[in-house]
Design a protein around this motif. Structure first.
Motif, PDB file in Angstrom:
ATOM      1  N   LEU A 120       0.809  -1.215   0.000  1.00 22.82           N
ATOM      2  CA  LEU A 120       0.000   0.000   0.000  1.00 22.82           C
ATOM      3  C   LEU A 120       0.843   1.266   0.000  1.00 22.82           C
ATOM      4  O   LEU A 120       0.329   2.354   0.261  1.00 22.82           O
ATOM      5  CB  LEU A 120      -0.931   0.005   1.225  1.00 22.82           C
ATOM      6  CG  LEU A 120      -2.051  -1.041   1.221  1.00 22.82           C
ATOM      7  CD1 LEU A 120      -2.778  -1.046   2.558  1.00 22.82           C
ATOM      8  CD2 LEU A 120      -3.023  -0.771   0.087  1.00 22.82           C
TER       9      LEU A 120
ATOM     10  N   SER B 299      -0.463   4.073  -2.077  1.00 20.88           N
ATOM     11  CA  SER B 299      -1.793   4.496  -1.650  1.00 20.88           C
ATOM     12  C   SER B 299      -1.744   5.398  -0.429  1.00 20.88           C
ATOM     13  O   SER B 299      -2.633   6.218  -0.227  1.00 20.88           O
ATOM     14  CB  SER B 299      -2.665   3.266  -1.364  1.00 20.88           C
ATOM     15  OG  SER B 299      -2.850   2.524  -2.549  1.00 20.88           O
TER      16      SER B 299
ATOM     17  N   LYS C   4      -7.398   0.254  -3.193  1.00 22.81           N
ATOM     18  CA  LYS C   4      -6.193  -0.519  -2.931  1.00 22.81           C
ATOM     19  C   LYS C   4      -6.268  -1.215  -1.567  1.00 22.81           C
ATOM     20  O   LYS C   4      -5.840  -2.362  -1.422  1.00 22.81           O
ATOM     21  CB  LYS C   4      -4.963   0.398  -2.975  1.00 22.81           C
ATOM     22  CG  LYS C   4      -4.493   0.775  -4.368  1.00 22.81           C
ATOM     23  CD  LYS C   4      -3.739  -0.375  -5.008  1.00 22.81           C
ATOM     24  CE  LYS C   4      -3.010   0.084  -6.260  1.00 22.81           C
ATOM     25  NZ  LYS C   4      -1.906   1.003  -5.971  1.00 22.81           N
TER      26      LYS C   4
ATOM     27  N   SER D 117      -3.650  -4.694  -9.330  1.00 28.62           N
ATOM     28  CA  SER D 117      -3.698  -3.344  -8.764  1.00 28.62           C
ATOM     29  C   SER D 117      -3.210  -2.255  -9.713  1.00 28.62           C
ATOM     30  O   SER D 117      -3.760  -1.139  -9.691  1.00 28.62           O
ATOM     31  CB  SER D 117      -2.910  -3.284  -7.450  1.00 28.62           C
ATOM     32  OG  SER D 117      -1.537  -3.539  -7.656  1.00 28.62           O
TER      33      SER D 117
ATOM     34  N   TYR E 193      -4.842   1.534 -10.503  1.00 33.72           N
ATOM     35  CA  TYR E 193      -4.063   2.766 -10.342  1.00 33.72           C
ATOM     36  C   TYR E 193      -4.014   3.565 -11.628  1.00 33.72           C
ATOM     37  O   TYR E 193      -4.393   4.749 -11.672  1.00 33.72           O
ATOM     38  CB  TYR E 193      -2.646   2.423  -9.871  1.00 33.72           C
ATOM     39  CG  TYR E 193      -1.728   3.616  -9.763  1.00 33.72           C
ATOM     40  CD1 TYR E 193      -1.817   4.483  -8.677  1.00 33.72           C
ATOM     41  CD2 TYR E 193      -0.786   3.884 -10.754  1.00 33.72           C
ATOM     42  CE1 TYR E 193      -0.980   5.583  -8.574  1.00 33.72           C
ATOM     43  CE2 TYR E 193       0.049   4.985 -10.662  1.00 33.72           C
ATOM     44  CZ  TYR E 193      -0.049   5.829  -9.569  1.00 33.72           C
ATOM     45  OH  TYR E 193       0.778   6.923  -9.483  1.00 33.72           O
TER      46      TYR E 193
END
Length: 202
Positions: free
Chosen positions: A86, A89, A156, A172, A176
């Protein structure tokens, strides 16, 4: 296919496929945490190459550098997989909050960024001081960017707690780049709309 499109496709392939392949190949040899850290270095290398090539850093490319730094710090202090996964994020989430909070200030972030990178900032200053429509357009763009960046961070978090590490690395990047791409596309279209309003007045 022009150089810009080739560059975008190459960047997506490197930043999406590179970490996935690195983690898949290394996780059984080095361990999951170290493999994720190595995977995180691939986007960093791509960003450093772009920096050397263009000799310019913008606010969005700095997201990657901060995210990579977070992942390396996590590995050094014994951070877990989710912390590393992460990493970007955290940055986009914080930036999303900053965009939204700036709506309550005298000047939103999109206006400040536009003034910083504009070739003719005096025109922006004049329009900001004299045009209500221009001020509303700056605040609308700030609102959209804030919501989209927060949305990316929230998605996320949901993905990292519902998918395996390998699956997360595979899917992911599409979230994004999908959210970021759509936001940039909307911004370009809306900016053209705003400019057309002023061209009709002149």
């Amino acid at each position: 296919m022009n150089k810009t499109k080739k560059g975008i496709i190459f960047t997506i392939l490197i930043n999406a496929g590179g970490p996935f392949l690195a983690y898949t190949l290394l996780k059984d040899v080095t361990g999951s945490i170290f493999a994720l850290t190595i995977a995180a270095l691939i986007p960093l290398c791509d960003s450093l190459f772009s920096l050397i090539k263009t000799k310019k850093v913008d606010i969005f490319s700095s997201f990657i550098f901060v995210g990579i730094a977070l992942s390396i710090i996590a590995a050094l202090i014994g951070g877990n997989e989710k912390f590393i996964l992460l990493r970007e994020s955290y940055v986009t989430g914080i930036m999303g909050c900053l965009f939204l909070v700036s709506l309550f200030s005298s000047k939103p972030l999109i206006y400040l960024f536009s003034s910083r990178f504009s070739d003719n900032p005096s025109v922006l200053i004049t329009r900001w001081n004299e045009e209500a429509f221009f001020r509303k357009s700056m605040r609308l763009m700030t609102l959209v960017w804030g919501i989209c960046l927060l949305l990316e961070a929230i998605l996320k978090v949901i993905l990292v707690y519902t998918l395996s590490v390998t699956t997360f690395l595979a899917v992911s990047p599409f979230f994004y780049y999908g959210i970021l791409g759509l936001t940039i596309y909307w911004t370009i279209r809306y900016t053209r709309f705003v400019k057309s309003k002023y061209s009709k007045r002149e």
